[in-house]
Motif scaffolding. Structure first.
Motif, PDB file in Angstrom:
ATOM      1  N   ARG A  72       1.225  -1.095   0.115  1.00  0.00           N
ATOM      2  CA  ARG A  72       0.065  -0.059   0.452  1.00  0.00           C
ATOM      3  C   ARG A  72       0.942   0.982  -0.032  1.00  0.00           C
ATOM      4  O   ARG A  72       0.718   1.878   0.960  1.00  0.00           O
ATOM      5  CB  ARG A  72      -0.635   0.190   1.907  1.00  0.00           C
ATOM      6  CG  ARG A  72      -1.758  -1.083   1.244  1.00  0.00           C
ATOM      7  CD  ARG A  72      -2.356  -0.696  -0.587  1.00  0.00           C
ATOM      8  NE  ARG A  72      -4.040   0.279  -0.137  1.00  0.00           N
ATOM      9  CZ  ARG A  72      -4.651   0.054   0.653  1.00  0.00           C
ATOM     10  NH1 ARG A  72      -5.431  -0.446   1.150  1.00  0.00           N
ATOM     11  NH2 ARG A  72      -4.888   1.593   0.391  1.00  0.00           N
ATOM     12  N   ASP A 100       0.273   3.595  -1.300  1.00  0.00           N
ATOM     13  CA  ASP A 100      -0.239   4.915  -1.438  1.00  0.00           C
ATOM     14  C   ASP A 100      -0.599   5.606  -0.051  1.00  0.00           C
ATOM     15  O   ASP A 100      -0.390   7.050   0.427  1.00  0.00           O
ATOM     16  CB  ASP A 100      -1.456   4.970  -2.324  1.00  0.00           C
ATOM     17  CG  ASP A 100      -2.597   3.699  -1.766  1.00  0.00           C
ATOM     18  OD1 ASP A 100      -1.357   3.284  -1.320  1.00  0.00           O
ATOM     19  OD2 ASP A 100      -3.685   4.039  -1.635  1.00  0.00           O
ATOM     20  N   VAL A 101      -0.683   4.884   0.862  1.00  0.00           N
ATOM     21  CA  VAL A 101      -0.880   4.473   2.324  1.00  0.00           C
ATOM     22  C   VAL A 101       0.220   5.416   3.263  1.00  0.00           C
ATOM     23  O   VAL A 101       0.563   6.149   4.054  1.00  0.00           O
ATOM     24  CB  VAL A 101      -1.601   3.580   2.761  1.00  0.00           C
ATOM     25  CG1 VAL A 101      -1.725   4.266   4.677  1.00  0.00           C
ATOM     26  CG2 VAL A 101      -3.191   3.423   2.465  1.00  0.00           C
ATOM     27  N   TYR A 102       1.643   4.365   2.149  1.00  0.00           N
ATOM     28  CA  TYR A 102       2.558   4.953   2.699  1.00  0.00           C
ATOM     29  C   TYR A 102       3.152   6.118   2.798  1.00  0.00           C
ATOM     30  O   TYR A 102       3.707   7.207   3.550  1.00  0.00           O
ATOM     31  CB  TYR A 102       4.254   4.205   2.072  1.00  0.00           C
ATOM     32  CG  TYR A 102       5.138   4.101   2.401  1.00  0.00           C
ATOM     33  CD1 TYR A 102       5.664   4.438   3.533  1.00  0.00           C
ATOM     34  CD2 TYR A 102       6.191   5.269   1.620  1.00  0.00           C
ATOM     35  CE1 TYR A 102       7.520   4.476   3.631  1.00  0.00           C
ATOM     36  CE2 TYR A 102       7.496   5.634   1.417  1.00  0.00           C
ATOM     37  CZ  TYR A 102       8.208   5.389   2.563  1.00  0.00           C
ATOM     38  OH  TYR A 102       9.081   6.121   2.766  1.00  0.00           O
ATOM     39  N   GLN A 143       0.952   8.917   2.162  1.00  0.00           N
ATOM     40  CA  GLN A 143      -0.133   9.649   3.074  1.00  0.00           C
ATOM     41  C   GLN A 143       0.881   9.422   4.628  1.00  0.00           C
ATOM     42  O   GLN A 143       0.132  10.660   4.568  1.00  0.00           O
ATOM     43  CB  GLN A 143      -1.397   9.486   3.250  1.00  0.00           C
ATOM     44  CG  GLN A 143      -2.082   9.809   3.917  1.00  0.00           C
ATOM     45  CD  GLN A 143      -3.868   8.788   3.900  1.00  0.00           C
ATOM     46  OE1 GLN A 143      -4.179   8.161   3.020  1.00  0.00           O
ATOM     47  NE2 GLN A 143      -4.833   9.986   4.869  1.00  0.00           N
ATOM     48  N   TYR A 144       1.054   8.751   4.810  1.00  0.00           N
ATOM     49  CA  TYR A 144       1.920   8.832   6.146  1.00  0.00           C
ATOM     50  C   TYR A 144       2.444   9.299   6.145  1.00  0.00           C
ATOM     51  O   TYR A 144       3.391   9.709   7.384  1.00  0.00           O
ATOM     52  CB  TYR A 144       1.271   8.077   6.788  1.00  0.00           C
ATOM     53  CG  TYR A 144      -0.323   8.075   7.223  1.00  0.00           C
ATOM     54  CD1 TYR A 144      -0.763   8.142   8.503  1.00  0.00           C
ATOM     55  CD2 TYR A 144      -1.245   6.789   6.849  1.00  0.00           C
ATOM     56  CE1 TYR A 144      -2.508   8.346   8.935  1.00  0.00           C
ATOM     57  CE2 TYR A 144      -2.915   7.100   6.636  1.00  0.00           C
ATOM     58  CZ  TYR A 144      -2.761   7.228   8.200  1.00  0.00           C
ATOM     59  OH  TYR A 144      -4.725   7.472   8.114  1.00  0.00           O
ATOM     60  N   ASP A 180       2.722  12.683   7.912  1.00  0.00           N
ATOM     61  CA  ASP A 180       1.752  13.397   8.522  1.00  0.00           C
ATOM     62  C   ASP A 180       2.107  13.965  10.170  1.00  0.00           C
ATOM     63  O   ASP A 180       3.219  13.576  11.124  1.00  0.00           O
ATOM     64  CB  ASP A 180       1.435  12.103   8.792  1.00  0.00           C
ATOM     65  CG  ASP A 180       0.195  11.714   9.912  1.00  0.00           C
ATOM     66  OD1 ASP A 180      -0.057  12.135  10.727  1.00  0.00           O
ATOM     67  OD2 ASP A 180      -1.451  12.434   8.592  1.00  0.00           O
ATOM     68  N   SER A 213      -2.031   2.256  12.797  1.00  0.00           N
ATOM     69  CA  SER A 213      -2.085   1.067  11.841  1.00  0.00           C
ATOM     70  C   SER A 213      -3.177   0.660  13.060  1.00  0.00           C
ATOM     71  O   SER A 213      -3.765  -0.209  12.202  1.00  0.00           O
ATOM     72  CB  SER A 213      -1.174   0.028  11.851  1.00  0.00           C
ATOM     73  OG  SER A 213      -0.524  -0.098  13.379  1.00  0.00           O
ATOM     74  N   ASN A 226      -6.279   2.473  11.427  1.00  0.00           N
ATOM     75  CA  ASN A 226      -6.985   2.752   9.810  1.00  0.00           C
ATOM     76  C   ASN A 226      -6.869   0.789   9.712  1.00  0.00           C
ATOM     77  O   ASN A 226      -6.484   0.555   8.231  1.00  0.00           O
ATOM     78  CB  ASN A 226      -6.293   3.899   8.943  1.00  0.00           C
ATOM     79  CG  ASN A 226      -4.130   3.241   8.728  1.00  0.00           C
ATOM     80  OD1 ASN A 226      -3.878   2.691   9.813  1.00  0.00           O
ATOM     81  ND2 ASN A 226      -3.925   4.097   8.115  1.00  0.00           N
ATOM     82  N   GLN A 240      -3.254  -1.204   8.641  1.00  0.00           N
ATOM     83  CA  GLN A 240      -2.541  -0.395   7.372  1.00  0.00           C
ATOM     84  C   GLN A 240      -1.234  -0.666   8.102  1.00  0.00           C
ATOM     85  O   GLN A 240      -0.714   0.118   8.254  1.00  0.00           O
ATOM     86  CB  GLN A 240      -3.028  -0.031   6.750  1.00  0.00           C
ATOM     87  CG  GLN A 240      -3.961   0.213   6.104  1.00  0.00           C
ATOM     88  CD  GLN A 240      -3.998  -0.780   4.740  1.00  0.00           C
ATOM     89  OE1 GLN A 240      -3.062  -1.285   4.668  1.00  0.00           O
ATOM     90  NE2 GLN A 240      -5.654  -0.622   4.322  1.00  0.00           N
ATOM     91  N   PRO A 296       1.757  -0.645   5.812  1.00  0.00           N
ATOM     92  CA  PRO A 296       2.616   0.870   4.986  1.00  0.00           C
ATOM     93  C   PRO A 296       3.107   1.843   6.495  1.00  0.00           C
ATOM     94  O   PRO A 296       4.003   2.442   6.110  1.00  0.00           O
ATOM     95  CB  PRO A 296       1.073   1.387   4.559  1.00  0.00           C
ATOM     96  CG  PRO A 296       0.485   0.480   4.661  1.00  0.00           C
ATOM     97  CD  PRO A 296       0.861  -0.810   5.364  1.00  0.00           C
TER      98      PRO A 296
END
Length: 328
Positions: free
Chosen positions: A55, A57-59, A61-62, A65, A251, A254, A256, A259
């Motif tokens: 993932r 895309d999640v990586y 995103q955060y 963060d 994690s 969410n 996940q 990621p």
């Protein structure tokens, strides 16, 4: 009787030997091994890039963060404060271990025996239970008057207990590192200090420790990097605002974990890389004068001082500096 003419011949002219045509030794095994490793690495990277479980895309995103960056800063604070406590206490314990006073030597040995003989996770759990063991901390004259009363159960000091737990554990290892560094200094330095009228404490502080830094710095840098990664265990205190604890909490919300683990690993790797660069320059600073081989900078400074070019061996001045000022 016939006359024989004799001729005196000089030495035969020497002919130059033929030029040797050196043919490099072929090593097909190296090429094959290199190609195999490169192919395996390319396959792994391709598989990781196309595997949906990571993932990415999640990586992305955060990765930056705000909660993650704040947790990374908390991790750096934990590392620095714990190492400062460990270095100060480690130097004290090493000096006590080398002291001729049997009481100081015994106390230092017992401290090392306890903190090196028990796991750091167990020690952190103990510090998390410290407010339950000692509900109140009194400071003052024993059995006479207490000046300060601290209610340990009424304060939220998880960060403080995490620093203390990590620092006290690391101090046991720093004490042995410092002791090894002090042992590397020749005894003649100590004898010269005593001949100058220095006391034992002055000899350690002014003569031995400055010279021992060359041996102390490299393993201390390794311990600093190890401390950065050990901060992931402070959940035992419990304290969860550092990098790994924060990534684990996110994690859990969410669902996940992969990621988020990659995000934490990326930040650990970035901070470790910066610490390694700092360690390199610190080692080079304390290794000045160790080697007689002049570096390129020293040769240029010598040339400027003399006002004339300085002969430099081919390839020596261009070689990169390494810790200790040596050349390989």
């Amino acid at each position: 009787m016939s006359d024989r003419s004799t001729s005196v011949t000089g030495p035969e002219p020497q002919t130059e030997p033929e030029t040797i045509k050196a043919v490099p030794l072929r090593r097909p095994g190296r090429w094959i091994a290199g190609i195999v490793v490169a192919v395996l690495l390319a396959l792994f990277l391709y598989g990781a890039a196309t595997n949906e479980a990571y993932r990415w895309d999640v990586y992305a995103q955060y990765l930056f963060d705000r909660r993650i960056t704040e947790a990374a800063w908390k991790t750096v604070q934990l590392t620095v404060l714990a190492m400062l406590l460990a270095v100060l206490l480690g130097v004290l314990l090493a000096v006590m271990r080398l002291s001729p006073n049997p009481v100081l030597k015994t106390v230092s040995w017992v401290y090392l025996w306890i903190f090196r003989g028990t796991p750091v996770y167990v020690q952190l759990v103990f510090w998390g239970l410290f407010p339950s063991i000692y509900k109140q901390l009194d400071l003052g004259i024993p059995f006479v008057h207490q000046f300060v009363h601290i209610d340990l159960q009424g304060i939220n000091a998880a960060f403080l207990f995490a620093v203390i737990g990590l620092g006290l554990n690391e101090a046991a290892y720093m004490a042995e590192i410092v002791r090894a560094g002090i042992g590397s200094v020749p005894e003649g330095q100590t004898e010269a200090s005593v001949a100058l009228g220095m006391s034992w404490s002055q000899t350690i502080r002014r003569t031995v420790l400055p010279q021992a830094m060359r041996v102390i710095i490299p393993p201390t840098g390794n311990e600093l990097i190890s401390m950065l990664k050990t901060t992931s265990l402070v959940a035992a205190v419990p304290y969860s605002l550092e990098l790994y604890g924060r990534a684990r909490d996110i994690s859990g919300a969410n669902f996940q974990p992969i990621p988020l683990l990659l995000v934490a690993a990326t930040w650990y790797l970035a901070i470790t890389s910066l610490l390694m660069v700092g360690q390199y320059f610190l080692e080079r600073h304390y290794s000045k004068g160790l080697s007689r081989q002049l570096t390129a900078r020293q040769l240029r400074a010598l040339a400027d001082a003399q006002g004339k070019p300085v002969p430099v061996e081919p390839g020596a001045a261009q070689a990169p500096d390494i810790p200790g000022g040596e050349r390989r």
